[in-house]
Design a protein around this motif. Sequence first.
Motif, PDB file in Angstrom:
ATOM      1  N   TYR A 176      23.420   5.587  18.191  1.00 36.74           N
ATOM      2  CA  TYR A 176      22.107   5.011  17.916  1.00 36.74           C
ATOM      3  C   TYR A 176      20.967   6.025  17.983  1.00 36.74           C
ATOM      4  O   TYR A 176      19.797   5.644  17.920  1.00 36.74           O
ATOM      5  N   SER A 187      15.147   5.190  20.543  1.00 37.81           N
ATOM      6  CA  SER A 187      15.798   5.454  19.267  1.00 37.81           C
ATOM      7  C   SER A 187      14.800   5.172  18.156  1.00 37.81           C
ATOM      8  O   SER A 187      14.001   4.235  18.250  1.00 37.81           O
ATOM      9  N   ARG A 189      14.255   4.847  13.765  1.00 38.69           N
ATOM     10  CA  ARG A 189      14.817   4.796  12.425  1.00 38.69           C
ATOM     11  C   ARG A 189      13.773   4.212  11.478  1.00 38.69           C
ATOM     12  O   ARG A 189      12.643   3.937  11.882  1.00 38.69           O
ATOM     13  N   VAL A 216      19.936  -0.431  23.678  1.00 34.72           N
ATOM     14  CA  VAL A 216      18.686  -0.540  22.925  1.00 34.72           C
ATOM     15  C   VAL A 216      18.775  -1.792  22.050  1.00 34.72           C
ATOM     16  O   VAL A 216      19.861  -2.201  21.655  1.00 34.72           O
ATOM     17  N   TYR A 218      18.526  -2.602  18.853  1.00 28.87           N
ATOM     18  CA  TYR A 218      18.507  -1.857  17.600  1.00 28.87           C
ATOM     19  C   TYR A 218      18.282  -2.762  16.394  1.00 28.87           C
ATOM     20  O   TYR A 218      17.849  -2.302  15.340  1.00 28.87           O
ATOM     21  N   LYS A 220      20.403  -4.304  14.223  1.00 26.87           N
ATOM     22  CA  LYS A 220      21.136  -3.733  13.094  1.00 26.87           C
ATOM     23  C   LYS A 220      21.015  -4.563  11.823  1.00 26.87           C
ATOM     24  O   LYS A 220      21.239  -4.053  10.723  1.00 26.87           O
ATOM     25  N   ALA A 234      13.151   1.661  19.199  1.00 27.14           N
ATOM     26  CA  ALA A 234      13.866   0.852  20.183  1.00 27.14           C
ATOM     27  C   ALA A 234      13.935   1.633  21.491  1.00 27.14           C
ATOM     28  O   ALA A 234      14.638   2.642  21.588  1.00 27.14           O
ATOM     29  N   GLN A 236      14.780   2.541  25.445  1.00 25.60           N
ATOM     30  CA  GLN A 236      15.946   2.420  26.317  1.00 25.60           C
ATOM     31  C   GLN A 236      15.479   2.438  27.770  1.00 25.60           C
ATOM     32  O   GLN A 236      14.728   3.320  28.184  1.00 25.60           O
TER      33      GLN A 236
END
Length: 634
Positions: A176, A187, A189, A216, A218, A220, A234, A236
């Motif tokens: 991740y 993280s 993206r 996290v 995330y 998806k 995200a 942590q």
Amino acid sequence: MTKAKPNQKLSQRLRKAGSTALTSARKRAVRVAGSAAAPIAREAAFHPKVRGLAQQVMEGPLAPKVEQLAEQRGLTTHLQRLRSEELPEGHFFAKIIIDDWRKFNGESFRLHQDGKLVYGNRIEAPQRGFPLEYRNIVVTARDESRFSLNLPTTFKIAFSSGQFSTPQQDKYDKTYGVQQHGRVFYSMRGNTKNPKRIIVTFPGFGPSTTRISYAVSYMKQLTDAELQDTLFVAFQDRYSVSGTYMLLDSAGREIRSEIEAVIAGFLSQYGLTDDKMLIFGASKGASTALVYADKFPKARLLVAVPQMNLPYYFSKPFFYDNLYQFDAFHRIAQPVEYLRRYLDEGRSIDYFYTTNDELSNCSTIEYAEGLPNLRKYRFDGVHGAVARDALPTMLGIMRRFLGKGDEQPVAVKSLRTLRDEDGFDRAQVRLEAASMRLPKGGNAYLTADLSGTTLHQSLTPVPRSAIAHHTVAGQALWPLLGESERLSGYDYRLANGSAHRGEVPTATEDRVAAVDHGDAIDASGAVAEYRLLDDRLADRLTYRASLTAGSGAPLVVRLVADLDDAPADIEGANVVDVAVDDATCLVHFFVLRLGVLTRASAVRVEVLASLSEQQREALRGVEWAGAPLELTHS
């Protein structure tokens, strides 16, 4: 935390390093990381200057090459520990493995250092094939002989100046793309160059014995294509054994200002204002989201089942001997205080909850109304089921924030309501036949206009019907809050951001009268029932009364497991035997009512059945004639 300045000459070498050649500075950076593996150099490796250098290298352009070399030489774990959270002088991370845990499954263990509690938890089975292990307990000694366990079993303990990890956690972080910047982990993206908006998420708890302690959120389900104009961050919660709501570090020191600075830095870096930000969290992550929304009043807040008062929640067995012991949690402002202020300020909030979750709700969201920017989504079931069941709606809210989805009309044919025998309102919605083609996989709601606040009461499909939804037992409307009189619409939400909405017609009432107790107690000696409703608790008690002593006589209430096993009557007293079990929740109110109805001169409760501590505490809270209830146990 103040970082020590790195060696200036080495810093100059690092800055001069070429993009292709492996310079001596790179080699030295790897050797610095690997020095943690050598017992003789262990303490030197964790010196603040060395750690500062490692951090500088790993946040610069040399990081990918250093990581590659560390992996080739088997030094990845040592590099991670070197970069991990720096504890105060004289503090260390500990890892314990409890042997023979199966004998104590479900019991609480406590680890003591010199007789003082340093960590405890309720034992649960570890993942198959792995030992029962708890990592990153902060201690102030490295001598095994100074540690003891309250259970009669052996244990192993290891120490480190850097955080412990697992291969599973390392793989997860790599998958991740978790980055570390100082004491903050996250993280990224989506669009990391010129985003038009930003989504920030905070994580919840995993199982206490998981090999991946720091996850996290995330999401998806949101694809890269959908995030082409959006930065997705995200965070942590990589502190202590399984997280600290990202409010404290592992040693209990404040970390909030650093995380707020990171969020503000993203907005500043990309020239965004906080009205272009959505903040999300579920459970622990929702509590964290409420706190970190503080500095960003125009951000949209999306939360599911947050814990509103952390010490109250930490009184549970799984947290009492760990997070509850952090003094700072008892001093800081609680999430409920932030929520109340946000509601007063009129912030945009989507709030998902269940009434079966007092430890989280703190009786706050249930009563909130008159707030146009608040949207409440009420689900049945337990705490952990809400985020799962509501996922289509939450994803849809995120995608609407991204500019996706649309709104379609739906025709509602009829709305029926009824009041059941426990005093709750139930409803059934039937759609016109043309609406049978609604896409599958969404969340259906009956909406109510609570003076500007929209309540979304979740609905369940009627079996063998494609056009009807109804409220099951856990989805009832509350007469106490006047919800049934303010029903306004039907709302069907999809994960793609689309919504199908329609107005509901005037309800057709088919009411079943609630049982009217009045002053009636069945004194015939036959088995009878008595129903009670208090706020969101409903109880149906089975009893047998012998009121032969008359009004004003002493009252004896005997709590028994089975009415057939009740003892003989007591001369000179009115006696009521009440069957209780684990599900009984309002017997203390029944005792009080019995005293009033019989005009008892004194009330004594004899406990002849097994009661939980919660049931006992409720009984101890009852007063009669200005004094605590007389309570005896047999």
